[in-house]
Design a protein around this motif. Structure first.
Motif, PDB file in Angstrom:
ATOM      1  N   THR A  40      51.435  80.660  74.454  1.00 42.37           N
ATOM      2  CA  THR A  40      52.013  80.986  75.756  1.00 42.37           C
ATOM      3  C   THR A  40      52.432  79.688  76.437  1.00 42.37           C
ATOM      4  O   THR A  40      51.694  78.703  76.387  1.00 42.37           O
ATOM      5  CB  THR A  40      50.982  81.717  76.632  1.00 42.37           C
ATOM      6  OG1 THR A  40      50.575  82.906  75.940  1.00 42.37           O
ATOM      7  CG2 THR A  40      51.562  82.102  77.980  1.00 42.37           C
TER       8      THR A  40
ATOM      9  N   THR B  40      47.220  87.947  81.645  1.00 46.91           N
ATOM     10  CA  THR B  40      48.487  88.676  81.545  1.00 46.91           C
ATOM     11  C   THR B  40      48.516  89.737  82.637  1.00 46.91           C
ATOM     12  O   THR B  40      47.513  90.418  82.878  1.00 46.91           O
ATOM     13  CB  THR B  40      48.608  89.347  80.162  1.00 46.91           C
ATOM     14  OG1 THR B  40      48.524  88.333  79.162  1.00 46.91           O
ATOM     15  CG2 THR B  40      49.927  90.093  80.020  1.00 46.91           C
ATOM     16  N   ASN B 101      56.246  91.689  83.319  1.00 49.70           N
ATOM     17  CA  ASN B 101      55.089  91.019  82.687  1.00 49.70           C
ATOM     18  C   ASN B 101      55.032  89.560  83.115  1.00 49.70           C
ATOM     19  O   ASN B 101      56.070  88.905  83.166  1.00 49.70           O
ATOM     20  CB  ASN B 101      55.237  90.917  81.154  1.00 49.70           C
ATOM     21  CG  ASN B 101      55.378  92.214  80.424  1.00 49.70           C
ATOM     22  OD1 ASN B 101      56.082  92.251  79.425  1.00 49.70           O
ATOM     23  ND2 ASN B 101      54.728  93.263  80.886  1.00 49.70           N
ATOM     24  N   SER B 103      52.481  85.908  82.208  1.00 53.48           N
ATOM     25  CA  SER B 103      51.385  85.351  81.406  1.00 53.48           C
ATOM     26  C   SER B 103      51.055  83.969  81.942  1.00 53.48           C
ATOM     27  O   SER B 103      51.916  83.079  81.905  1.00 53.48           O
ATOM     28  CB  SER B 103      51.808  85.189  79.945  1.00 53.48           C
ATOM     29  OG  SER B 103      52.213  86.426  79.402  1.00 53.48           O
TER      30      SER B 103
ATOM     31  N   THR C  40      51.776  91.491  72.201  1.00 53.88           N
ATOM     32  CA  THR C  40      52.938  90.662  72.528  1.00 53.88           C
ATOM     33  C   THR C  40      54.067  91.010  71.572  1.00 53.88           C
ATOM     34  O   THR C  40      53.837  91.177  70.370  1.00 53.88           O
ATOM     35  CB  THR C  40      52.584  89.170  72.394  1.00 53.88           C
ATOM     36  OG1 THR C  40      51.497  88.893  73.280  1.00 53.88           O
ATOM     37  CG2 THR C  40      53.759  88.281  72.757  1.00 53.88           C
ATOM     38  N   SER C 103      54.704  91.364  77.058  1.00 53.89           N
ATOM     39  CA  SER C 103      53.246  91.313  76.883  1.00 53.89           C
ATOM     40  C   SER C 103      52.649  92.529  77.570  1.00 53.89           C
ATOM     41  O   SER C 103      52.790  92.681  78.782  1.00 53.89           O
ATOM     42  CB  SER C 103      52.658  90.075  77.556  1.00 53.89           C
ATOM     43  OG  SER C 103      53.237  88.905  77.035  1.00 53.89           O
TER      44      SER C 103
END
Lengths: 140, 140, 140
Positions: A40, B40, B101, B103, C40, C103
């Motif tokens: 990530t 996440t 989303n 992260s 993911t 994700s």
């Protein structure tokens, strides 16, 4: 046994434009010695973006820049937030239209990037900046 | 030893606009007692977005709203999907142009957000809604 | 005990448009037998996108297509990168405006998608392509 690792990269930009830093990411990855997992990336700024794009023809980057310049014009009179100049608010809008996070799986010791995919830092401000990207790796 | 934890947040909006919910996320994180890992966030809707943006000058949020209002006008006659009103399809387009989303790595017990980064729910519908965000944390 | 699993999906498109592949993702997930974790998805291309959007009314997809066609016109004379035709550079721009990563947390054996959320491959090129999507799952 699953484990994790993280790191902060510092990237110097020379002003607006797309900077390929795939090699820096892969160099760090190689030192972590993981075979499979999830990488990530998080950019700690609101006036630059992370982007996966074509790494072959430089015209693609020039065209992306041209398109975004026309879509989000510098000095647009509708913007109130202009304290840092004509490119200040456009940089925030470009960031909102793209992303500051990326997630890329790792398989057999390699990022699962496609043949033509590179990882870019997109600097949206006109003057040079130092940008921080956090890398996080989990897997084994 | 790596472990994981997840949670569903409910966020009430008062209609279109950007809502900072960084504090709610951090409050949940603190209770999980992780030092390093990956957070996440996933928004369970298609007419609102998750966005990391500047948390200092409120003009940035007003300008983002102005820009998107002009880019994706309510009541645009080209749209067929208008069953819930003039802001229905524009809400879907704004969601496609941004993200549902996010992260964000966690290091030393803290989210690796930059100094000026906040986590926002961007409500794209004009009337108030209750929005669900799933939080997932993996690490140790 | 946390573990991980990954897979590469091949998706055939019939040219520009949105293709729902939620069922393919869920079929693979079911075979991995995880209860909680993080999924993911990474698309290995720079002229197509991954998108979570409304899976009920097909007008939403048609309107998204119409909006993006007007925003990023095929054959725009400002583009230099036209080696593969009038839809070549627009495909890269559409990809930059959307995403190639998603994700989605998994809870109690199910993806935490909202009721109206589907997972789409958005083909931006006019002619059919085969697109590769990497799936990575970590959890238990």
């Amino acid at each position: 046994m699953l484990r994790q690792s993280s790191h902060e990269l510092s990237l110097a930009t020379r002003g607006r434009g797309l900077y390929d830093f795939t090699a820096e990411v892969e160099a760090w990855l190689a030192r972590q010695n993981f075979s499979d997992g999830l990488l990530t990336l998080h950019l700690k700024h609101t006036s630059a973006s992370l982007l996966i794009q074509e790494n072959a023809d430089p015209d693609v980057r020039a065209d992306l820049e041209r398109f975004f310049k026309r879509l989000v014009p510098d000095g647009d009179p509708q913007f109130e937030h202009t304290c840092e100049g004509a490119d200040d608010m456009p940089a925030h809008v470009r960031t909102a239209l793209t992303a500051v996070n990326l997630s890329i799986p790792l398989r057999d010791g390699h990022l699962t990037l496609g043949t033509w995919q590179g990882i870019y830092l997109w600097e949206h401000r006109n003057v040079p900046h130092t940008r921080k990207v956090v890398l996080h790796l989990i897997g084994e």
